[in-house]
Write a protein that holds these residues in place. Structure first.
Motif, PDB file in Angstrom:
ATOM      1  N   GLY A 148       0.560  -1.213  -0.399  1.00  0.00           N
ATOM      2  CA  GLY A 148       0.107   0.004  -0.017  1.00  0.00           C
ATOM      3  C   GLY A 148       0.903   1.098   0.319  1.00  0.00           C
ATOM      4  N   PHE A 149       1.646   1.470  -0.071  1.00  0.00           N
ATOM      5  CA  PHE A 149       2.426   2.433  -0.218  1.00  0.00           C
ATOM      6  C   PHE A 149       2.551   2.812  -1.458  1.00  0.00           C
ATOM      7  CE2 PHE A 149       4.968   0.283   3.473  1.00  0.00           C
ATOM      8  CZ  PHE A 149       4.618   0.936   4.444  1.00  0.00           C
ATOM      9  N   SER A 150       2.855   3.968  -1.444  1.00  0.00           N
ATOM     10  CA  SER A 150       3.016   5.064  -2.880  1.00  0.00           C
ATOM     11  C   SER A 150       4.679   5.252  -2.660  1.00  0.00           C
ATOM     12  CB  SER A 150       1.859   6.127  -2.978  1.00  0.00           C
ATOM     13  OG  SER A 150       0.504   6.104  -3.290  1.00  0.00           O
ATOM     14  N   CYS A 151       5.654   4.733  -3.366  1.00  0.00           N
ATOM     15  CA  CYS A 151       6.804   4.963  -3.466  1.00  0.00           C
ATOM     16  C   CYS A 151       7.750   5.741  -4.975  1.00  0.00           C
ATOM     17  CB  CYS A 151       7.817   3.930  -4.328  1.00  0.00           C
ATOM     18  SG  CYS A 151       6.353   2.504  -3.155  1.00  0.00           S
ATOM     19  N   TYR A 152       8.662   6.151  -3.968  1.00  0.00           N
ATOM     20  CA  TYR A 152       9.598   6.994  -4.800  1.00  0.00           C
ATOM     21  C   TYR A 152      11.167   6.358  -4.416  1.00  0.00           C
ATOM     22  CZ  TYR A 152       7.983  11.571  -3.133  1.00  0.00           C
ATOM     23  OH  TYR A 152       6.687  12.287  -2.984  1.00  0.00           O
ATOM     24  N   ALA A 153      11.695   6.206  -5.752  1.00  0.00           N
ATOM     25  CA  ALA A 153      12.375   5.635  -6.068  1.00  0.00           C
ATOM     26  C   ALA A 153      14.047   6.306  -5.673  1.00  0.00           C
ATOM     27  CB  ALA A 153      12.707   4.844  -6.812  1.00  0.00           C
ATOM     28  N   GLN A 206       5.614   3.480 -12.392  1.00  0.00           N
ATOM     29  CA  GLN A 206       4.972   4.786 -12.482  1.00  0.00           C
ATOM     30  C   GLN A 206       4.972   5.325 -10.825  1.00  0.00           C
ATOM     31  OE1 GLN A 206       0.676   3.512 -12.929  1.00  0.00           O
ATOM     32  NE2 GLN A 206       1.206   4.382 -14.983  1.00  0.00           N
ATOM     33  N   VAL A 207       6.593   5.304  -9.767  1.00  0.00           N
ATOM     34  CA  VAL A 207       6.817   6.133  -8.923  1.00  0.00           C
ATOM     35  C   VAL A 207       6.997   7.679  -9.332  1.00  0.00           C
ATOM     36  CG1 VAL A 207       8.552   4.389  -8.931  1.00  0.00           C
ATOM     37  CG2 VAL A 207       9.531   6.090  -9.538  1.00  0.00           C
ATOM     38  N   ILE A 208       6.683   7.407  -7.228  1.00  0.00           N
ATOM     39  CA  ILE A 208       6.638   9.438  -7.425  1.00  0.00           C
ATOM     40  C   ILE A 208       7.832  10.426  -8.024  1.00  0.00           C
ATOM     41  CG2 ILE A 208       5.052  11.146  -5.910  1.00  0.00           C
ATOM     42  CD1 ILE A 208       4.366   9.134  -4.081  1.00  0.00           C
ATOM     43  N   GLY A 209       8.084   9.794  -8.123  1.00  0.00           N
ATOM     44  CA  GLY A 209       9.615  10.056  -8.236  1.00  0.00           C
ATOM     45  C   GLY A 209      10.437   9.482  -8.162  1.00  0.00           C
ATOM     46  N   HIS A 210      11.653   9.675  -9.365  1.00  0.00           N
ATOM     47  CA  HIS A 210      12.894   9.134  -9.503  1.00  0.00           C
ATOM     48  C   HIS A 210      13.957   9.676  -9.291  1.00  0.00           C
ATOM     49  CE1 HIS A 210      15.877   5.564 -11.499  1.00  0.00           C
ATOM     50  NE2 HIS A 210      16.092   5.665 -10.130  1.00  0.00           N
ATOM     51  N   LYS A 211      14.718   9.999  -8.251  1.00  0.00           N
ATOM     52  CA  LYS A 211      16.372  10.503  -8.342  1.00  0.00           C
ATOM     53  C   LYS A 211      17.774   9.335  -8.598  1.00  0.00           C
ATOM     54  CE  LYS A 211      15.241  14.181  -5.142  1.00  0.00           C
ATOM     55  NZ  LYS A 211      14.791  15.076  -6.396  1.00  0.00           N
ATOM     56  N   ILE A 212      18.551   9.662  -9.256  1.00  0.00           N
ATOM     57  CA  ILE A 212      20.023   8.891  -9.458  1.00  0.00           C
ATOM     58  C   ILE A 212      21.087  10.286  -9.180  1.00  0.00           C
ATOM     59  CG2 ILE A 212      21.397   8.223 -11.207  1.00  0.00           C
ATOM     60  CD1 ILE A 212      18.765   7.326 -12.809  1.00  0.00           C
ATOM     61  N   THR A 255      25.239   1.938   4.172  1.00  0.00           N
ATOM     62  CA  THR A 255      25.693   2.993   5.128  1.00  0.00           C
ATOM     63  C   THR A 255      24.526   3.934   3.935  1.00  0.00           C
ATOM     64  OG1 THR A 255      27.685   0.911   6.204  1.00  0.00           O
ATOM     65  CG2 THR A 255      26.433   3.847   7.023  1.00  0.00           C
ATOM     66  N   ILE A 256      26.266   4.062   2.932  1.00  0.00           N
ATOM     67  CA  ILE A 256      26.178   5.887   2.395  1.00  0.00           C
ATOM     68  C   ILE A 256      24.440   5.509   2.093  1.00  0.00           C
ATOM     69  CG2 ILE A 256      27.379   6.932   0.437  1.00  0.00           C
ATOM     70  CD1 ILE A 256      29.955   5.237   1.406  1.00  0.00           C
ATOM     71  N   PHE A 257      23.941   4.462   0.935  1.00  0.00           N
ATOM     72  CA  PHE A 257      22.909   4.633  -0.094  1.00  0.00           C
ATOM     73  C   PHE A 257      21.644   4.659   1.229  1.00  0.00           C
ATOM     74  CE2 PHE A 257      24.280   1.966  -3.552  1.00  0.00           C
ATOM     75  CZ  PHE A 257      25.556   2.792  -4.069  1.00  0.00           C
ATOM     76  N   LEU A 258      21.783   4.620   2.155  1.00  0.00           N
ATOM     77  CA  LEU A 258      20.644   4.866   3.164  1.00  0.00           C
ATOM     78  C   LEU A 258      20.847   5.980   3.522  1.00  0.00           C
ATOM     79  CD1 LEU A 258      20.660   0.923   5.041  1.00  0.00           C
ATOM     80  CD2 LEU A 258      18.734   2.233   3.472  1.00  0.00           C
ATOM     81  N   SER A 259      21.690   6.718   3.687  1.00  0.00           N
ATOM     82  CA  SER A 259      21.963   7.778   4.631  1.00  0.00           C
ATOM     83  C   SER A 259      21.545   8.696   3.781  1.00  0.00           C
ATOM     84  CB  SER A 259      23.718   8.205   4.792  1.00  0.00           C
ATOM     85  OG  SER A 259      24.195   7.105   5.823  1.00  0.00           O
ATOM     86  N   PHE A 260      21.866   8.508   2.595  1.00  0.00           N
ATOM     87  CA  PHE A 260      21.046   9.619   1.012  1.00  0.00           C
ATOM     88  C   PHE A 260      19.928   9.503   1.395  1.00  0.00           C
ATOM     89  CE2 PHE A 260      24.778  10.264  -0.567  1.00  0.00           C
ATOM     90  CZ  PHE A 260      25.440  11.892  -1.398  1.00  0.00           C
ATOM     91  N   ALA A 261      19.189   8.324   1.430  1.00  0.00           N
ATOM     92  CA  ALA A 261      17.808   7.991   1.847  1.00  0.00           C
ATOM     93  C   ALA A 261      17.060   8.394   2.992  1.00  0.00           C
ATOM     94  CB  ALA A 261      17.606   6.287   1.310  1.00  0.00           C
ATOM     95  N   LEU A 262      18.261   8.459   3.620  1.00  0.00           N
ATOM     96  CA  LEU A 262      16.947   8.985   5.176  1.00  0.00           C
ATOM     97  C   LEU A 262      17.304  10.727   5.361  1.00  0.00           C
ATOM     98  CD1 LEU A 262      16.820   9.038   8.071  1.00  0.00           C
ATOM     99  CD2 LEU A 262      19.499   8.663   8.139  1.00  0.00           C
ATOM    100  N   GLY A 263      18.466  10.805   4.156  1.00  0.00           N
ATOM    101  CA  GLY A 263      18.269  12.627   4.054  1.00  0.00           C
ATOM    102  C   GLY A 263      16.760  13.289   3.119  1.00  0.00           C
ATOM    103  N   ALA A 319      18.206   0.202 -17.270  1.00  0.00           N
ATOM    104  CA  ALA A 319      17.328  -0.678 -16.297  1.00  0.00           C
ATOM    105  C   ALA A 319      16.045  -0.157 -14.856  1.00  0.00           C
ATOM    106  CB  ALA A 319      17.630  -2.156 -15.655  1.00  0.00           C
ATOM    107  N   ALA A 320      17.425   0.596 -13.636  1.00  0.00           N
ATOM    108  CA  ALA A 320      16.151   1.406 -12.678  1.00  0.00           C
ATOM    109  C   ALA A 320      15.357   2.312 -13.640  1.00  0.00           C
ATOM    110  CB  ALA A 320      17.315   1.778 -12.222  1.00  0.00           C
ATOM    111  N   ALA A 321      15.609   3.202 -14.309  1.00  0.00           N
ATOM    112  CA  ALA A 321      14.802   4.171 -14.876  1.00  0.00           C
ATOM    113  C   ALA A 321      13.613   3.685 -15.674  1.00  0.00           C
ATOM    114  CB  ALA A 321      15.915   5.058 -15.679  1.00  0.00           C
TER     115      ALA A 321
END
Length: 223
Positions: A26-31, A55-61, A99-107, A46-48
């Motif tokens: 039930g989550f609407s997702c950002y990627a 149909q994610v809300i937004g996708h950042k690379i 650790t780095i990836f999750l830190s960016f996701a946390l921010g 592939a990720a893009a």
């Protein structure tokens, strides 16, 4: 009331399954994806496409220069990607990557005012990476709630790991039941520019065995 989450999306088998499971919950997702200096960009292509298809809300690379510190066969062209299983933590381990990836996701989660982050780590059929274990996830979740404005002000971040205790075969079975087309994913450490897999690296080996044990035809495109 709608609920939103950030999903770390590499373009591989585990991350697309994690995205599909988050949406099923039930989550609407950002990627969120990273160009961290890996050997090829086929997984980001592939990720893009996956982000668009789901149909994610937004996708950042986000670009990260992990190649500047090296230390991994995935970011240093002078270190060969092994074509056989390795003892211990293999040279394909990227120092502190999750650790780095999750830190960016946390921010980003703080900016978006959301509390849920999904990551497709797995502690069963994996390469022995220390940042794929439940102990790491639990520790990072505690850090997230200690080190952020949102956490201090009473919010509670949750790091979701729906695949952490599943075998690769179980992941593939779940994803197939959700209608995932795994042919559009790239897991290989040495994929070519067309996203075709080498078939011999650790990621390819685990993926092949997963499809075999799941008794599902492997749709991977090989070189």
């Amino acid at each position: 009331m709608s609920k939103n989450a950030i999903v770390l999306l590499s373009g591989g088998l585990d991350s697309i399954t994690t995205l599909a499971l988050a949406q099923q919950q039930g989550f609407s997702c950002y990627a969120l994806s990273f160009n961290y200096g890996q050997r090829h960009n086929a997984e980001l292509v592939a990720a893009a496409q996956i982000a668009k298809d789901y149909q994610v809300i937004g996708h950042k690379i986000i670009s990260l220069g992990l190649g500047a510190i090296g230390g991994s066969a995935l970011t240093d062209a002078h270190i060969a990607v092994p074509d056989t299983a390795q003892e211990g933590i293999p040279v394909t381990y990227v120092p502190a990557r999750n650790t780095i990836f999750l830190s960016f996701a946390l921010g980003w989660a703080e900016v978006l005012n959301l509390k849920d982050i999904f990551i497709g780590v797995n502690a069963v059929d994996y390469s022995g990476y220390p940042d794929c274990r439940p102990e790491f996830i639990n520790a990072f979740q505690e850090l997230a709630n200690l080190a952020t404005k949102a956490g201090v002000e009473g919010g509670r971040f949750s790091i979701h790991t729906p695949l952490i205790s599943l075998s690769k075969a179980e992941i593939i079975k779940q994803g197939t039941a959700l209608g995932i087309d795994y042919s559009r994913t790239v897991s290989c450490y040495s994929a070519d520019h067309q996203g075709r897999a080498c078939g011999v690296c650790d990621a390819c080996r685990l993926r092949k065995i997963g499809f075999q044990e799941a008794k599902i035809k492997d749709p991977t495109k090989y070189q």
